[in-house]
Design a protein around this motif. Structure first.
Motif, PDB file in Angstrom:
ATOM      1  N   PRO A  33       0.842  -1.211   0.000  1.00 24.08           N
ATOM      2  CA  PRO A  33       0.000   0.000   0.000  1.00 24.08           C
ATOM      3  C   PRO A  33       0.871   1.254   0.000  1.00 24.08           C
ATOM      4  O   PRO A  33       2.027   1.220   0.419  1.00 24.08           O
ATOM      5  CB  PRO A  33      -0.789  -0.133   1.305  1.00 24.08           C
ATOM      6  CG  PRO A  33       0.068  -0.964   2.180  1.00 24.08           C
ATOM      7  CD  PRO A  33       0.769  -1.945   1.262  1.00 24.08           C
ATOM      8  N   PRO A  34       0.353   2.395  -0.485  1.00 25.75           N
ATOM      9  CA  PRO A  34       1.120   3.654  -0.465  1.00 25.75           C
ATOM     10  C   PRO A  34       1.504   4.033   0.959  1.00 25.75           C
ATOM     11  O   PRO A  34       0.754   3.821   1.910  1.00 25.75           O
ATOM     12  CB  PRO A  34       0.148   4.677  -1.081  1.00 25.75           C
ATOM     13  CG  PRO A  34      -0.840   3.859  -1.846  1.00 25.75           C
ATOM     14  CD  PRO A  34      -0.975   2.569  -1.102  1.00 25.75           C
ATOM     15  N   ALA A  35       2.701   4.604   1.097  1.00 24.71           N
ATOM     16  CA  ALA A  35       3.181   5.018   2.423  1.00 24.71           C
ATOM     17  C   ALA A  35       2.347   6.178   2.954  1.00 24.71           C
ATOM     18  O   ALA A  35       1.986   7.100   2.215  1.00 24.71           O
ATOM     19  CB  ALA A  35       4.652   5.424   2.344  1.00 24.71           C
ATOM     20  N   ALA A  36       2.037   6.108   4.231  1.00 24.87           N
ATOM     21  CA  ALA A  36       1.273   7.192   4.882  1.00 24.87           C
ATOM     22  C   ALA A  36       2.234   8.314   5.278  1.00 24.87           C
ATOM     23  O   ALA A  36       3.243   8.072   5.940  1.00 24.87           O
ATOM     24  CB  ALA A  36       0.539   6.657   6.109  1.00 24.87           C
ATOM     25  N   VAL A 328       4.817  11.967  -5.196  1.00 31.67           N
ATOM     26  CA  VAL A 328       5.791  12.843  -4.552  1.00 31.67           C
ATOM     27  C   VAL A 328       6.660  13.525  -5.605  1.00 31.67           C
ATOM     28  O   VAL A 328       7.170  12.866  -6.520  1.00 31.67           O
ATOM     29  CB  VAL A 328       6.668  12.045  -3.565  1.00 31.67           C
ATOM     30  CG1 VAL A 328       7.718  12.959  -2.937  1.00 31.67           C
ATOM     31  CG2 VAL A 328       5.791  11.416  -2.490  1.00 31.67           C
ATOM     32  N   GLU A 329       6.815  14.844  -5.459  1.00 32.25           N
ATOM     33  CA  GLU A 329       7.707  15.620  -6.310  1.00 32.25           C
ATOM     34  C   GLU A 329       8.743  16.317  -5.434  1.00 32.25           C
ATOM     35  O   GLU A 329       8.445  16.724  -4.316  1.00 32.25           O
ATOM     36  CB  GLU A 329       6.935  16.674  -7.101  1.00 32.25           C
ATOM     37  CG  GLU A 329       5.893  16.106  -8.041  1.00 32.25           C
ATOM     38  CD  GLU A 329       5.110  17.205  -8.735  1.00 32.25           C
ATOM     39  OE1 GLU A 329       5.353  18.403  -8.392  1.00 32.25           O
ATOM     40  OE2 GLU A 329       4.272  16.902  -9.598  1.00 32.25           O
ATOM     41  N   GLY A 359       7.120  11.445   7.802  1.00 31.08           N
ATOM     42  CA  GLY A 359       7.137  10.272   6.941  1.00 31.08           C
ATOM     43  C   GLY A 359       8.060  10.424   5.752  1.00 31.08           C
ATOM     44  O   GLY A 359       7.935   9.688   4.769  1.00 31.08           O
ATOM     45  N   LEU A 360       8.996  11.353   5.832  1.00 36.36           N
ATOM     46  CA  LEU A 360       9.923  11.580   4.719  1.00 36.36           C
ATOM     47  C   LEU A 360      10.781  10.355   4.437  1.00 36.36           C
ATOM     48  O   LEU A 360      11.161  10.093   3.289  1.00 36.36           O
ATOM     49  CB  LEU A 360      10.814  12.791   5.029  1.00 36.36           C
ATOM     50  CG  LEU A 360      10.114  14.159   5.077  1.00 36.36           C
ATOM     51  CD1 LEU A 360      11.048  15.208   5.681  1.00 36.36           C
ATOM     52  CD2 LEU A 360       9.694  14.578   3.680  1.00 36.36           C
ATOM     53  N   GLN A 361      11.111   9.605   5.484  1.00 41.06           N
ATOM     54  CA  GLN A 361      11.975   8.447   5.301  1.00 41.06           C
ATOM     55  C   GLN A 361      11.250   7.286   4.632  1.00 41.06           C
ATOM     56  O   GLN A 361      11.893   6.304   4.209  1.00 41.06           O
ATOM     57  CB  GLN A 361      12.539   7.995   6.658  1.00 41.06           C
ATOM     58  CG  GLN A 361      11.533   7.369   7.593  1.00 41.06           C
ATOM     59  CD  GLN A 361      10.670   8.405   8.315  1.00 41.06           C
ATOM     60  OE1 GLN A 361      10.797   9.596   8.071  1.00 41.06           O
ATOM     61  NE2 GLN A 361       9.796   7.935   9.183  1.00 41.06           N
ATOM     62  N   LYS A 362       9.929   7.370   4.513  1.00 47.25           N
ATOM     63  CA  LYS A 362       9.153   6.272   3.938  1.00 47.25           C
ATOM     64  C   LYS A 362       8.958   6.400   2.435  1.00 47.25           C
ATOM     65  O   LYS A 362       8.418   5.493   1.808  1.00 47.25           O
ATOM     66  CB  LYS A 362       7.771   6.192   4.597  1.00 47.25           C
ATOM     67  CG  LYS A 362       7.793   6.030   6.100  1.00 47.25           C
ATOM     68  CD  LYS A 362       6.365   6.034   6.629  1.00 47.25           C
ATOM     69  CE  LYS A 362       6.326   5.954   8.148  1.00 47.25           C
ATOM     70  NZ  LYS A 362       4.937   6.014   8.666  1.00 47.25           N
ATOM     71  N   THR A 363       9.353   7.530   1.863  1.00 43.15           N
ATOM     72  CA  THR A 363       9.013   7.760   0.465  1.00 43.15           C
ATOM     73  C   THR A 363      10.172   8.425  -0.245  1.00 43.15           C
ATOM     74  O   THR A 363      11.219   8.713   0.353  1.00 43.15           O
ATOM     75  CB  THR A 363       7.752   8.645   0.365  1.00 43.15           C
ATOM     76  OG1 THR A 363       7.357   8.744  -1.000  1.00 43.15           O
ATOM     77  CG2 THR A 363       8.011  10.036   0.931  1.00 43.15           C
ATOM     78  N   ALA A 364       9.994   8.662  -1.549  1.00 47.46           N
ATOM     79  CA  ALA A 364      11.004   9.279  -2.389  1.00 47.46           C
ATOM     80  C   ALA A 364      10.300   9.907  -3.577  1.00 47.46           C
ATOM     81  O   ALA A 364       9.118   9.621  -3.842  1.00 47.46           O
ATOM     82  CB  ALA A 364      12.029   8.239  -2.845  1.00 47.46           C
ATOM     83  N   PRO A 365      10.982  10.799  -4.307  1.00 47.49           N
ATOM     84  CA  PRO A 365      10.348  11.394  -5.492  1.00 47.49           C
ATOM     85  C   PRO A 365       9.870  10.333  -6.465  1.00 47.49           C
ATOM     86  O   PRO A 365      10.557   9.357  -6.753  1.00 47.49           O
ATOM     87  CB  PRO A 365      11.474  12.251  -6.088  1.00 47.49           C
ATOM     88  CG  PRO A 365      12.360  12.577  -4.935  1.00 47.49           C
ATOM     89  CD  PRO A 365      12.316  11.380  -4.045  1.00 47.49           C
ATOM     90  N   GLY A 366       8.638  10.486  -6.977  1.00 43.99           N
ATOM     91  CA  GLY A 366       8.034   9.542  -7.901  1.00 43.99           C
ATOM     92  C   GLY A 366       7.161   8.507  -7.247  1.00 43.99           C
ATOM     93  O   GLY A 366       6.399   7.812  -7.927  1.00 43.99           O
ATOM     94  N   ALA A 367       7.230   8.378  -5.936  1.00 44.17           N
ATOM     95  CA  ALA A 367       6.430   7.375  -5.233  1.00 44.17           C
ATOM     96  C   ALA A 367       5.024   7.896  -4.986  1.00 44.17           C
ATOM     97  O   ALA A 367       4.792   9.102  -4.855  1.00 44.17           O
ATOM     98  CB  ALA A 367       7.093   7.000  -3.918  1.00 44.17           C
TER      99      ALA A 367
END
Length: 384
Positions: A33-36, A328-329, A359-367
């Motif tokens: 599932p997408p990161a919260a 995310v951009e 929650g920055l550590q859970k995602t990255a640009p393009g996610a």
């Protein structure tokens, strides 16, 4: 698993093993599932920026009380550390010698008036005799001169009496201004002289009080030339806040009352004078304070929470923004300066953008993410 099974798997072709593992990995990626993440929706507003400038409290008026005549202090008539009004009696100097000088001046004035009356009578008599041609013009001229000399003597005696009256009045030392009177530097029986170096006491007006602060001339120039919508604070109402030495904010606001139109050559600073009400007498001259001085106004600035901003290897500030598709951009920001817990950003984001603050550590640009507005109620978590 039996060792024979591992042995058999090891004998399988590598291409077959890779073909089996890739679909499984793709299935795992698609099924996650997408990161919260927690986001804040940005808004544009006019931001007034301030700078904390150090300064000290000073009395709005100060007078050092000194004697204007010589003599012995006979008594002190005020309570130290208490308010006094303008004209209140503070000290009394022994006045007997000045009273004697006044009596002498009055006698000299009476003598001068008597001489004037005598000269006037002689003038009248000589004028009458001249009218009958009994005396010469020389006698009349002498009478006129004697009368004029007598008139001048009266004026000299009046001036002398005025001087002695002034000296006698100055034996009563009064408050030249209203304010709080300080400790006495002399006691009863002390000999004082006119214009002595040591003041008898000092009176300070502490409502209102002044706070003189210094600001770098370079900062003022920078704000006057600032771009990005910045506007120098000279056109503001110049309302300022005062921070005390214990970190608390003074309950009354002040205002800029004057600015020295001169830059100190040694420090490159300009002195700003601020005025604060002080009816309770809370602020005392000499206190160290800090003034939150308006520096400028940034039109349509964006305040981005500091926890949403990171920097790359070159120190360039960046933030992660969630677009309308919840993707995310990464944005590069133009940061003007800090403002409390936020950064004042003039480029890189616009009003309505959603920046990630948690929650920055859970995602990255393009996610793809599942954003939730900061402060919103989280949905209940279901137990599987």
């Amino acid at each position: 698993m039996p060792r024979s099974l591992f042995a058999r798997l090891g004998q399988l072709p590598a291409a077959l093993i890779l073909a089996v593992s890739l679909p499984l990995s793709a299935f795992a990626q698609e099924g996650r599932p997408p990161a919260a993440v927690t986001v804040v929706t940005l808004e544009a507003s006019d931001v007034t920026l301030t700078a904390s400038l150090p300064g000290r409290v000073a009395a709005s008026a100060q007078a050092e009380v000194r004697p204007q005549v010589n003599g012995i202090i006979r008594e002190r008539l005020y309570v130290e550390g208490r308010p006094v009004a303008k004209g209140d009696l503070l000290y009394r100097i022994e006045a007997s010698s000045y009273e004697a000088q006044k009596a002498s001046s009055e006698a000299l004035l009476a003598q001068a008036h008597a001489a004037l009356r005598s000269a006037q009578r002689e003038f009248d008599r000589q004028q009458e005799l001249k009218a009958r041609n009994v005396v010469s013009q020389q006698n009349l001229d002498n009478a006129i001169s004697a009368r004029e000399i007598a008139e001048a003597s009266v004026k000299v005696a009046e001036a002398h009496l005025l001087t002695t009256n002034i000296d006698l009045e100055r034996t009563d030392i009064r408050a030249p201004i209203a304010g709080v009177v300080g400790l006495s530097e002399v006691s009863q029986g002390a000999l004082v002289t006119a214009g002595q170096a040591t003041p008898l006491t000092t009176i300070r007006t502490i409502d209102p009080v002044h706070v003189d602060v210094t600001q770098a001339a370079a900062d003022i120039l920078r704000w006057r030339r600032a771009d990005g919508g910045a506007k120098f604070a000279e056109e503001l109402g110049q309302v300022v806040e005062l921070k005390l030495a214990d970190g608390t904010i003074y309950e009354h606001q002040g205002e800029l009352s004057a600015a020295e139109p001169h830059v100190k050559e040694t420090t490159g600073t300009i002195v700003l004078r601020l005025s604060f009400p002080n009816s309770e007498g809370f602020l005392l001259p000499g206190m160290y304070v800090q003034v939150e001085m308006p520096q400028g106004v940034v039109k349509d600035a964006i305040l981005v929470p500091q926890q949403a901003v990171s920097r790359d290897r070159r120190g360039v500030p960046m933030a992660l923004v969630v677009n309308a598709d919840n993707v995310v951009e990464q944005r590069t920001l133009t940061v003007l300066r800090d403002h409390g817990n936020d950064w004042v950003v003039t480029a890189g984001v616009v009003a309505g953008d959603r920046v990630i603050v948690s929650g920055l550590q859970k995602t990255a640009p393009g996610a793809t993410v599942a954003p939730q507005e900061q402060g919103a109620t989280e949905p209940p978590v279901e137990n599987n």
